[in-house]
Scaffold this motif. Sequence first.
Motif, PDB file in Angstrom:
ATOM      1  N   GLY A   8     -40.385  -9.945 -16.215  1.00  0.00           N
ATOM      2  CA  GLY A   8     -39.082  -8.893 -16.459  1.00  0.00           C
ATOM      3  C   GLY A   8     -38.579  -8.969 -17.770  1.00  0.00           C
ATOM      4  N   LEU A  12     -32.497  -6.473 -20.104  1.00  0.00           N
ATOM      5  CA  LEU A  12     -31.497  -7.051 -20.898  1.00  0.00           C
ATOM      6  C   LEU A  12     -31.473  -8.516 -21.451  1.00  0.00           C
ATOM      7  CD1 LEU A  12     -28.400  -6.643 -21.899  1.00  0.00           C
ATOM      8  CD2 LEU A  12     -27.767  -7.180 -19.691  1.00  0.00           C
ATOM      9  N   LEU A  13     -31.817  -9.234 -20.357  1.00  0.00           N
ATOM     10  CA  LEU A  13     -31.745 -10.504 -20.893  1.00  0.00           C
ATOM     11  C   LEU A  13     -33.247 -11.174 -21.620  1.00  0.00           C
ATOM     12  CD1 LEU A  13     -30.739 -13.652 -20.728  1.00  0.00           C
ATOM     13  CD2 LEU A  13     -31.308 -13.621 -18.303  1.00  0.00           C
ATOM     14  N   GLY A  14     -34.367 -10.496 -21.087  1.00  0.00           N
ATOM     15  CA  GLY A  14     -35.535 -11.061 -21.467  1.00  0.00           C
ATOM     16  C   GLY A  14     -35.884 -11.189 -22.801  1.00  0.00           C
ATOM     17  N   ASP A  32     -44.153  -7.328 -17.218  1.00  0.00           N
ATOM     18  CA  ASP A  32     -43.224  -6.258 -16.648  1.00  0.00           C
ATOM     19  C   ASP A  32     -43.964  -4.768 -16.313  1.00  0.00           C
ATOM     20  OD1 ASP A  32     -40.632  -4.529 -16.846  1.00  0.00           O
ATOM     21  OD2 ASP A  32     -39.782  -6.321 -17.574  1.00  0.00           O
ATOM     22  N   ARG A  34     -42.684  -2.337 -17.662  1.00  0.00           N
ATOM     23  CA  ARG A  34     -42.545  -1.370 -19.050  1.00  0.00           C
ATOM     24  C   ARG A  34     -42.765  -2.372 -20.215  1.00  0.00           C
ATOM     25  NH1 ARG A  34     -35.857  -0.715 -18.883  1.00  0.00           N
ATOM     26  NH2 ARG A  34     -35.330  -2.718 -18.125  1.00  0.00           N
ATOM     27  N   THR A  46     -47.484  -4.750 -15.248  1.00  0.00           N
ATOM     28  CA  THR A  46     -47.879  -5.039 -13.986  1.00  0.00           C
ATOM     29  C   THR A  46     -46.857  -5.079 -13.144  1.00  0.00           C
ATOM     30  OG1 THR A  46     -48.664  -7.308 -12.916  1.00  0.00           O
ATOM     31  CG2 THR A  46     -47.007  -7.589 -14.755  1.00  0.00           C
ATOM     32  N   ASP A  47     -46.997  -4.741 -12.069  1.00  0.00           N
ATOM     33  CA  ASP A  47     -46.056  -4.687 -10.924  1.00  0.00           C
ATOM     34  C   ASP A  47     -46.276  -6.170 -10.134  1.00  0.00           C
ATOM     35  OD1 ASP A  47     -44.781  -4.536  -8.561  1.00  0.00           O
ATOM     36  OD2 ASP A  47     -45.378  -2.471  -8.084  1.00  0.00           O
ATOM     37  N   THR A  49     -45.140  -7.058  -7.315  1.00  0.00           N
ATOM     38  CA  THR A  49     -45.134  -6.920  -5.989  1.00  0.00           C
ATOM     39  C   THR A  49     -46.405  -6.974  -5.342  1.00  0.00           C
ATOM     40  OG1 THR A  49     -45.009  -4.451  -5.682  1.00  0.00           O
ATOM     41  CG2 THR A  49     -42.852  -5.607  -5.583  1.00  0.00           C
ATOM     42  N   ALA A  68     -37.777 -10.872 -13.584  1.00  0.00           N
ATOM     43  CA  ALA A  68     -38.223  -9.451 -12.922  1.00  0.00           C
ATOM     44  C   ALA A  68     -37.213  -9.403 -11.671  1.00  0.00           C
ATOM     45  CB  ALA A  68     -39.433  -9.357 -12.670  1.00  0.00           C
ATOM     46  N   ALA A  69     -36.717  -8.155 -11.759  1.00  0.00           N
ATOM     47  CA  ALA A  69     -35.878  -7.733 -10.589  1.00  0.00           C
ATOM     48  C   ALA A  69     -35.240  -6.604 -10.771  1.00  0.00           C
ATOM     49  CB  ALA A  69     -34.732  -8.777 -10.086  1.00  0.00           C
ATOM     50  N   ILE A  70     -34.945  -5.781  -9.528  1.00  0.00           N
ATOM     51  CA  ILE A  70     -33.750  -4.768  -9.521  1.00  0.00           C
ATOM     52  C   ILE A  70     -32.588  -5.573  -9.669  1.00  0.00           C
ATOM     53  CG2 ILE A  70     -32.775  -2.829  -8.316  1.00  0.00           C
ATOM     54  CD1 ILE A  70     -35.691  -2.512  -7.057  1.00  0.00           C
ATOM     55  N   PRO A  71     -31.748  -5.356 -10.853  1.00  0.00           N
ATOM     56  CA  PRO A  71     -30.579  -6.423 -10.963  1.00  0.00           C
ATOM     57  C   PRO A  71     -29.359  -6.228 -10.548  1.00  0.00           C
ATOM     58  CG  PRO A  71     -30.835  -5.045 -12.782  1.00  0.00           C
ATOM     59  CD  PRO A  71     -31.944  -4.435 -11.812  1.00  0.00           C
ATOM     60  N   SER A  88     -41.888  -9.695  -5.224  1.00  0.00           N
ATOM     61  CA  SER A  88     -42.119 -10.137  -6.294  1.00  0.00           C
ATOM     62  C   SER A  88     -41.972 -11.670  -6.560  1.00  0.00           C
ATOM     63  CB  SER A  88     -41.549  -9.443  -7.498  1.00  0.00           C
ATOM     64  OG  SER A  88     -40.155  -9.486  -7.408  1.00  0.00           O
ATOM     65  N   VAL A 171     -24.327 -11.008 -17.303  1.00  0.00           N
ATOM     66  CA  VAL A 171     -24.946 -11.240 -18.526  1.00  0.00           C
ATOM     67  C   VAL A 171     -24.412 -10.355 -19.590  1.00  0.00           C
ATOM     68  CG1 VAL A 171     -27.127 -10.890 -19.484  1.00  0.00           C
ATOM     69  CG2 VAL A 171     -27.009 -12.040 -17.307  1.00  0.00           C
TER      70      VAL A 171
HETATM   71  N1  NAD Z   1     -27.495  -8.599 -15.798  1.00  0.00           N
HETATM   72  C1  NAD Z   1     -26.636  -9.179 -15.017  1.00  0.00           C
HETATM   73  O1  NAD Z   1     -25.442  -9.259 -15.415  1.00  0.00           O
HETATM   74  C2  NAD Z   1     -27.262 -10.220 -14.254  1.00  0.00           C
HETATM   75  C3  NAD Z   1     -26.289 -11.134 -13.385  1.00  0.00           C
HETATM   76  C4  NAD Z   1     -26.824 -11.885 -12.451  1.00  0.00           C
HETATM   77  C5  NAD Z   1     -28.363 -12.012 -12.251  1.00  0.00           C
HETATM   78  N2  NAD Z   1     -29.107 -11.172 -13.002  1.00  0.00           N
HETATM   79  C6  NAD Z   1     -30.463 -11.468 -12.743  1.00  0.00           C
HETATM   80  O2  NAD Z   1     -31.226 -11.672 -14.024  1.00  0.00           O
HETATM   81  C7  NAD Z   1     -32.441 -11.124 -13.997  1.00  0.00           C
HETATM   82  C8  NAD Z   1     -32.666 -10.258 -15.375  1.00  0.00           C
HETATM   83  O3  NAD Z   1     -31.747  -9.157 -15.373  1.00  0.00           O
HETATM   84  P1  NAD Z   1     -31.331  -7.983 -16.223  1.00  0.00           P
HETATM   85  O4  NAD Z   1     -29.920  -7.661 -16.314  1.00  0.00           O
HETATM   86  O5  NAD Z   1     -31.978  -8.512 -17.573  1.00  0.00           O
HETATM   87  O6  NAD Z   1     -32.243  -6.875 -15.695  1.00  0.00           O
HETATM   88  P2  NAD Z   1     -33.273  -5.595 -16.161  1.00  0.00           P
HETATM   89  O7  NAD Z   1     -33.394  -4.461 -15.070  1.00  0.00           O
HETATM   90  O8  NAD Z   1     -32.568  -5.267 -17.655  1.00  0.00           O
HETATM   91  O9  NAD Z   1     -34.541  -6.266 -16.395  1.00  0.00           O
HETATM   92  C9  NAD Z   1     -35.531  -6.371 -15.210  1.00  0.00           C
HETATM   93  C10 NAD Z   1     -36.703  -6.035 -15.670  1.00  0.00           C
HETATM   94  O10 NAD Z   1     -37.556  -6.741 -14.547  1.00  0.00           O
HETATM   95  C11 NAD Z   1     -38.621  -5.501 -14.627  1.00  0.00           C
HETATM   96  N3  NAD Z   1     -38.933  -5.475 -13.078  1.00  0.00           N
HETATM   97  C12 NAD Z   1     -38.496  -5.117 -11.910  1.00  0.00           C
HETATM   98  N4  NAD Z   1     -39.247  -5.289 -10.958  1.00  0.00           N
HETATM   99  C13 NAD Z   1     -40.421  -5.501 -11.106  1.00  0.00           C
HETATM  100  C14 NAD Z   1     -41.961  -5.899 -10.805  1.00  0.00           C
HETATM  101  N5  NAD Z   1     -41.692  -5.694  -9.414  1.00  0.00           N
HETATM  102  N6  NAD Z   1     -42.611  -6.143 -11.559  1.00  0.00           N
HETATM  103  C15 NAD Z   1     -42.680  -6.411 -12.951  1.00  0.00           C
HETATM  104  N7  NAD Z   1     -41.376  -6.150 -13.454  1.00  0.00           N
HETATM  105  C16 NAD Z   1     -40.367  -5.702 -12.779  1.00  0.00           C
HETATM  106  C17 NAD Z   1     -38.015  -4.338 -14.980  1.00  0.00           C
HETATM  107  O11 NAD Z   1     -39.173  -3.461 -15.426  1.00  0.00           O
HETATM  108  C18 NAD Z   1     -36.954  -4.807 -15.987  1.00  0.00           C
HETATM  109  O12 NAD Z   1     -37.662  -4.652 -17.421  1.00  0.00           O
HETATM  110  C19 NAD Z   1     -32.494 -10.239 -12.764  1.00  0.00           C
HETATM  111  O13 NAD Z   1     -33.455 -11.075 -11.845  1.00  0.00           O
HETATM  112  C20 NAD Z   1     -31.079 -10.025 -12.252  1.00  0.00           C
HETATM  113  O14 NAD Z   1     -31.040  -9.887 -10.720  1.00  0.00           O
HETATM  114  C21 NAD Z   1     -28.600 -10.333 -13.931  1.00  0.00           C
END
Ligand code: NAD
Length: 282
Positions: A8, A12-14, A32, A34, A46-47, A49, A68-71, A88, A171
């Motif tokens: 992932g 945003l964080l990656g 990721d 993407r 890659t996916d 899941t 990686a997650a739906i955040p 995942s 974040v």
């Molecule tokens: N943004 C926040 O404020 C926040 C707060 C608490 C926890 N989190 C957690 O932090 C992590 C990162 O968050 P973020 O804000 O950078 O999210 P983001 O959506 O910007 O980035 C997540 C990335 O995961 C990838 N991804 C999702 N499902 C995938 C899969 N099945 N296989 C491969 N890649 C996959 C997406 O393509 C995306 O690039 C997440 O686990 C989120 O739940 C975020």
Amino acid sequence: MKKIIVTGGSGLLGPWVIREFLEHGYEVLNADTRPLPEPLCPTWITDLTNLGEAYGVLEGAYAVVHLAAIPAAYLRPNEVTFQNNVLSTYNILEAASGLGIKKAVITSSESSYGIVFAVNRIAPQYVPMDESHPQLPQDSYGLSKIVNEETAAMFHRKSGMQVVSFRLGNVISPAMYERFPGFIHQPVERERILWSYIDTRDAASAYRLAVEAEGLGAVAMNIAADDTSMDMKSRDLMAASFPEVTDFRAPLEGYETLLSNELAKRLLGWQPVHHWRDYVTF
Ligand SMILES: NC(=O)c1ccc[n+]([C@@H]2O[C@H](COP(=O)([O-])OP(=O)(O)OC[C@H]3O[C@@H](n4cnc5c(N)ncnc54)[C@H](O)[C@@H]3O)[C@@H](O)[C@H]2O)c1
């Protein structure tokens, strides 16, 4: 050179986490669905899941940092969020365990406490909210994060792998500080996240320290800045939004975080150093 897989990493964080590891002498591969917005390191599209794909990306890794997650809740249908986030994480830890990888850091959320996305409003039972606070989500995102923490504990029991779960606060990347003047005097807008935040650079250092730490077993810890994201004192914020809360477990004389970060400081030797007041003019 030790190879770290960041999943992932294109979000945003990656990129901040990837940079942190690169700057400290690690090799990094991003996994990721993407591409990275900037070419920091190689990315495998890659996916996760798919278990076979999780095995593929983790081969040869020293440790995995799983972002990686739906955040958030309600970005996608509930079951899609649950399925993606739980499967995942299961696959990453199953593959890491199967490949003999000794260290993983996965990403949970303050949302797991349930206040953020509650359909039936709830208040914190006490503040600062530490890791012993009950996790009572009413949504599939928060639930997915709790399941993932349990998955982490299971794989630690099974293989001895160290799996740290980070319950991140909201974040905030450096570019996002420009939003702060719009809300720092409005308690309502961010009350459900207890006004927490964590700078992407401080979150990134926590991930590196968790990979470098030894003997942590399976443990979940909050990751938040030392202060709230507000220009109102923490007790005043609580009085404005959660007057029913009377259990204060810290003196709270100023702008202290209401999402306790003491455990991460103690176990990781981590210290957040980026605070919004250093970046925002108001
Ligand atoms: N943004 C926040 O404020 C926040 C707060 C608490 C926890 N989190 C957690 O932090 C992590 C990162 O968050 P973020 O804000 O950078 O999210 P983001 O959506 O910007 O980035 C997540 C990335 O995961 C990838 N991804 C999702 N499902 C995938 C899969 N099945 N296989 C491969 N890649 C996959 C997406 O393509 C995306 O690039 C997440 O686990 C989120 O739940 C975020």
